[in-house]
Design an enzyme around this catalytic site. Sequence first.
Site, PDB file in Angstrom:
ATOM      1  CG  PHE A   1     -42.161 -94.831 -13.314  1.00  0.00           C
ATOM      2  CD1 PHE A   1     -43.350 -95.482 -13.598  1.00  0.00           C
ATOM      3  CD2 PHE A   1     -41.617 -93.982 -14.268  1.00  0.00           C
ATOM      4  CE1 PHE A   1     -44.004 -95.273 -14.808  1.00  0.00           C
ATOM      5  CE2 PHE A   1     -42.265 -93.765 -15.479  1.00  0.00           C
ATOM      6  CZ  PHE A   1     -43.455 -94.412 -15.749  1.00  0.00           C
TER       7      PHE A   1
ATOM      8  CD  GLU B   1     -45.434-104.015 -23.800  1.00  0.00           C
ATOM      9  OE1 GLU B   1     -44.791-103.200 -24.486  1.00  0.00           O
ATOM     10  OE2 GLU B   1     -46.585-103.794 -23.366  1.00  0.00           O
ATOM     11  CG  ASP B   2     -42.374-100.978 -22.806  1.00  0.00           C
ATOM     12  OD1 ASP B   2     -43.287-101.802 -22.577  1.00  0.00           O
ATOM     13  OD2 ASP B   2     -42.545 -99.746 -22.708  1.00  0.00           O
TER      14      ASP B   2
ATOM     15  CG  ASP C   1     -46.238-102.450 -13.730  1.00  0.00           C
ATOM     16  OD1 ASP C   1     -45.784-102.989 -12.714  1.00  0.00           O
ATOM     17  OD2 ASP C   1     -46.748-101.310 -13.710  1.00  0.00           O
TER      18      ASP C   1
ATOM     19  NE  ARG D   1     -42.410 -92.725 -25.880  1.00  0.00           N
ATOM     20  CZ  ARG D   1     -43.257 -93.554 -25.260  1.00  0.00           C
ATOM     21  NH1 ARG D   1     -42.825 -94.721 -24.837  1.00  0.00           N
ATOM     22  NH2 ARG D   1     -44.510 -93.221 -25.052  1.00  0.00           N
TER      23      ARG D   1
END
Length: 179
Positions: free
Chosen positions: A151, A98-99, A102, A164
Amino acid sequence: MLDDIAEVLLSKEKLAGKVAELGAKISEDYKGKNLLLVGILKGSVVFMSDLMKEITIPTRIDFMSVSSYGADVKTSGVVKIVKDLDIPLQGYDVLIVEDILDSGLTLHYIIELLKSRNPQSVKICTLLDKPYSRRVDVNTDYHGFDIPDKFVVGYGLDYAEKYRNLPFVGVLKPRVYEK
Ligand code: IMP
Ligand code: MG
């Protein structure tokens, strides 16, 4: 595109070093096991493609795409499967790639879902972690960097499907999403 970035948080070189470290550790830990890397689309693609090249044991890969219902900025925790895995999980040692972690709601859902398919094991590898925004407890077995609650975009991570392709992880200028 670069005008929208307030600061570079993780350079290309820093990312490459960490990914190599993670790949070496995974290669060691999964020796003799039946590794299946499961990338969560689309954020994980850049990390996944770099990580798999650093893994020196046999591995298979598969992808899954999920979207969360409700608000667009924060996850609701109710997850819809947009594209499911191609491979049945029985007998595999699944490593979810997973990136960013959060609130944890997305990964919590995915982990429970994949466990219900009776794999040999399920673990998590996340590149980034915002540990202070957690709403459910999720254990990461491998993780790259803890980052502040800002963010970020780049290296696979997007804002409204943009950024991206940036080769680094950077903080997005708030004016981009406030306008
Ligand atoms: P969670 O369910 O709140 O843990 O949501 C994780 C997902 O939210 C990630 O897979 C990302 O798609 C997205 N996300 C969370 N924080 C960021 C960020 O800083 N930049 C880009 N996407 C983010
Ligand atoms: Mg996303």
